[in-house]
Scaffold this active site. Structure first.
Site, mmCIF file in Angstrom:
data_model
loop_
_atom_site.group_PDB
_atom_site.id
_atom_site.type_symbol
_atom_site.label_atom_id
_atom_site.label_comp_id
_atom_site.label_asym_id
_atom_site.label_seq_id
_atom_site.Cartn_x
_atom_site.Cartn_y
_atom_site.Cartn_z
ATOM 1 N N PHE A 1 0.815 -1.219 0.000
ATOM 2 C CA PHE A 1 0.000 0.000 0.000
ATOM 3 C C PHE A 1 0.848 1.268 0.000
ATOM 4 O O PHE A 1 0.355 2.345 -0.318
ATOM 5 C CB PHE A 1 -0.966 -0.002 1.196
ATOM 6 C CG PHE A 1 -0.398 0.581 2.455
ATOM 7 C CD1 PHE A 1 0.456 -0.149 3.260
ATOM 8 C CD2 PHE A 1 -0.712 1.878 2.842
ATOM 9 C CE1 PHE A 1 0.987 0.381 4.425
ATOM 10 C CE2 PHE A 1 -0.188 2.427 4.007
ATOM 11 C CZ PHE A 1 0.667 1.671 4.798
ATOM 12 N N LYS A 2 2.124 1.147 0.342
ATOM 13 C CA LYS A 2 2.962 2.352 0.378
ATOM 14 C C LYS A 2 3.071 3.021 -0.991
ATOM 15 O O LYS A 2 3.314 4.219 -1.079
ATOM 16 C CB LYS A 2 4.327 2.020 0.957
ATOM 17 C CG LYS A 2 4.203 1.640 2.432
ATOM 18 C CD LYS A 2 5.505 1.596 3.169
ATOM 19 C CE LYS A 2 5.283 1.460 4.669
ATOM 20 N NZ LYS A 2 4.706 0.155 5.066
#
Ligand SMILES: *Cc1c(COP(=O)(O)O)cnc(C)c1O
Length: 465
Positions: A110-111
């Site tokens: 998700f980064k």
């Protein structure tokens, strides 16, 4: 909005002023002076696509870019060539809950959602100021590759990334070290992650060196990263809660409290989120806090290495932002707490302050992770990664038929395939382009765990020796 520091030493900064920085100059964290409301606009966003939602959220927080400039950047970030998930962030129904797919970007975690935006915002701002920066960071795995992928090919940005030599999964190491670009420098430090982090802190404390080498930051306390993450909380509600006009609960695998803090901001902006479920692994200082009011950070030596390594933290670096809000934004009180916080001197607050804030929490252990990955696969034929499994497990303790439960998928199982195979007997499929990544030629330099070694590399890169 304008920006201030949680410790009171920054007044009336603009978004452009805070974008390229990590900590505020007084050692505090940058926060908006007020949280703008998105409530009146929510109804009109039901039909909007992800970039349109992103535009409408970002616009509320960025005063020094035009609408057209913001729009161009979000359209270039949140598109099929960058994120492969259907509609950028797919939301799927799995039994009694929903799963939000945040991990279809270039590094499968998700980064990327925040880092890809940050790369483009950096480019924009650096061109406007006619500047260059050297992003200095430390990673235990996911942040480094997400940052490097976001900065590849950007002529005004160089990345110097410290990683603990031999301590990442072979897949994670290959994701970083296989990059062969003049502006990306991988330093493999003979030490553990905390030593990498300490070197970054030491260099950041040296103001003269920092200025001379134009050092910038993309670590989890960068405000731009939090901002990008607010968008998918709005998106999740639009997909799950809007039609029936219900509140939702959202479960978040938590490490440094960056992701779930973005959820807190979304809630303050009027997104109908009832509860945020803080899911920890064995490194559960935050679960302890939300249950007892006692925040006892650990010594770095007491961090337990787990199979959800991106949540292995001794101290949650974004937590100060939440405490600032909890104390009615009293900067003096916040400074008094965080300037003196040590493992021996925990923060203790009255639990009555926590009853109405909408946080609940829980801990997921190795046994829970393995059982959860196994049961989600058995029930739905869907493989989830170890971090997502921690969130799923803790969410199970808070299911309420009246309020939809939303779980965030923070990485794809392919990143942690040994654990997934252990739990299910199945090797997770690799997305296209990642086949044989471990066999590619690697580009990194092994260095001792000293700040002078790192300084030498930065000076060589910038010609500032
Ligand atoms: C970074 C990370 C987390 C933790 O997020 P925080 O914002 O640090 O709380 C959880 N899962 C994965 C896969 C991550 O990479």
């Amino acid at each position: 909005v304008r920006y201030v520091s949680t410790r009171g030493g920054l007044a009336d900064a603009s978004f452009a002023d805070v974008l390229l920085e990590g900590l505020a100059p007084d050692g505090g964290l940058v926060v908006p002076a007020t949280y703008p409301s998105i409530e009146p606009m929510l109804g009109s966003l039901v039909e909007a696509d992800y970039p349109e939602v992103a535009f409408n959220v970002l616009k509320l927080f960025i005063d020094d870019m035009t609408d057209a400039e913001i729009r161009a950047i979000v359209n270039d970030t949140y598109r099929p060539g960058v994120f492969s998930g259907e509609g950028v962030v797919p939301v799927e129904r799995l039994g009694d809950r929903w799963l939000v797919g945040l991990s279809t970007g270039p590094t499968l975690a998700f980064k990327d959602i925040a880092m890809q935006l940050l790369g483009r915002l950096f480019d924009f701002e650096l061109s406007r100021q006619d500047r260059r920066i050297t992003v200095l960071g430390a990673t235990s795995g996911d942040t480094g590759s997400a940052a490097e992928q976001a900065m590849v090919g950007r002529s005004r940005v160089s990345v110097v990334m410290l990683s603990p030599y031999g301590k990442m999964s072979p897949f994670q190491a290959a994701q970083m070290y296989s990059i062969d670009e003049p502006n990306i420098v991988n330093l493999a430090v003979e030490g553990v992650f905390d030593e990498c982090q300490d070197i970054v802190k030491a260099i950041n404390a040296d103001a003269e060196f920092k200025v001379k080498n134009n050092i910038g930051a993309v670590n989890s306390i960068n405000w731009g990263r939090v901002l990008a993450q607010i968008v998918y909380y709005v998106w999740a509600w639009l997909r799950v809660g809007a039609e029936t006009e219900t509140e939702v609960d959202i479960a978040v695998p938590t490490g440094n409290f960056g992701n779930v803090f973005a959820g807190w901001v979304a809630k303050q902006m009027g997104v109908p989120i009832r509860r945020l479920v803080v899911a920890c692994n064995e490194n559960n200082v935050l679960d302890e806090f939300f249950k007892t009011g006692r925040y006892a950070i650990r010594s770095t030596g007491d961090v337990v290495p787990t199979s959800s390594p991106s949540m292995d933290i001794a101290k949650a670096s974004n937590f100060e932002r939440f405490i600032f809000d909890l104390l009615d934004r009293d900067a003096t009180a916040t400074e008094a707490i965080f300037a003196g916080l040590t493992p021996a001197m925990p923060l203790e607050i009255d639990t009555s302050l926590l009853t109405d804030v909408g946080f609940v929490s829980g801990t997921s252990t190795e046994v829970d992770r393995m059982a959860t990955i196994g049961s989600v696969y058995a029930d739905f034929g869907r493989l989830i990664d170890t971090h997502t499994a921690d969130g799923w497990h803790v969410a199970s303790q808070y299911i309420d038929e009246a309020v939809p439960m939303v779980c965030l998928e923070t990485a794809l199982p392919a990143k942690f395939s040994a654990s997934i195979e252990r739990a299910t007997g199945v090797v997770p499929p690799r997305p296209e382009g990642f086949e044989g990544i471990e066999d590619r030629q690697q580009h990194f330099t092994v260095i001792p765990a000293t700040s002078s070694a790192v300084r030498g590399h930065i000076e060589a890169l910038n010609g500032t020796a």
